[in-house]
Design an enzyme around this catalytic site. Sequence first.
Site, short mmCIF file in Angstrom:
data_model
loop_
_atom_site.label_atom_id
_atom_site.label_comp_id
_atom_site.label_asym_id
_atom_site.label_seq_id
_atom_site.Cartn_x
_atom_site.Cartn_y
_atom_site.Cartn_z
N GLY A 189 -18.15 33.39 -41.95
CA GLY A 189 -17.66 34.73 -42.18
C GLY A 189 -18.81 35.61 -42.62
O GLY A 189 -19.90 35.13 -42.94
N TYR A 190 -18.54 36.90 -42.66
CA TYR A 190 -19.57 37.88 -43.01
C TYR A 190 -19.20 38.56 -44.31
O TYR A 190 -18.06 38.98 -44.52
CB TYR A 190 -19.74 38.88 -41.86
N LEU A 191 -20.19 38.64 -45.21
CA LEU A 191 -19.97 39.13 -46.56
C LEU A 191 -20.11 40.64 -46.70
O LEU A 191 -19.78 41.20 -47.73
CB LEU A 191 -20.92 38.43 -47.53
N ASN B 134 -21.68 36.82 -32.87
CA ASN B 134 -20.62 36.38 -33.79
C ASN B 134 -20.18 37.50 -34.73
O ASN B 134 -19.00 37.64 -35.01
CB ASN B 134 -21.09 35.17 -34.60
#
Length: 157
Positions: free
Chosen positions: A29-31, A143
């Site tokens: 996931g991306y923060l 992504n």
Amino acid sequence: MAVEIERKFLVRDERWRAGADAGAAYRQGYLCEPGRASVRVRIAGESANLNIKSAQLGVRRSEFEYPIPVDEAQALLALCEGALIEKRRYHVRHGAHLWEIDVFEGDNAGLVVAEIELQHEDEPFEHPPWLGEEVSHDARYYNVCLVTHPYKDWSAG
């Protein structure tokens, strides 16, 4: 500075599976919202990393990656907004290079992408027979973009 030179391709068919390893499950996931860089947390099998990658489109990008404990990665994934990327990554050797084949799951099911890391941008490499169209310069296949615009939502046209 760490630099990644990577080219992305669609995969034409299943012939790559004959030379593939068992693969590993990936969750990432991306923060933060991508702007100048993406900050990603990824669990790959039994290990985890924090990754910072410059946001420019193309085959050459700055990249920094740091191992972190899996339990901390799980806690960071819980902080990620939106969907997570779920995929199984396989490795296939063809010629002098190692290919990474990502078979996406969840909202990106049906998408299969092959990546190759190179030492320099114009490095020659053998094209396996299962290799399809190059998509290195198409942001949809990154992504970080698949999180907000998953493959399932792409129009057929």
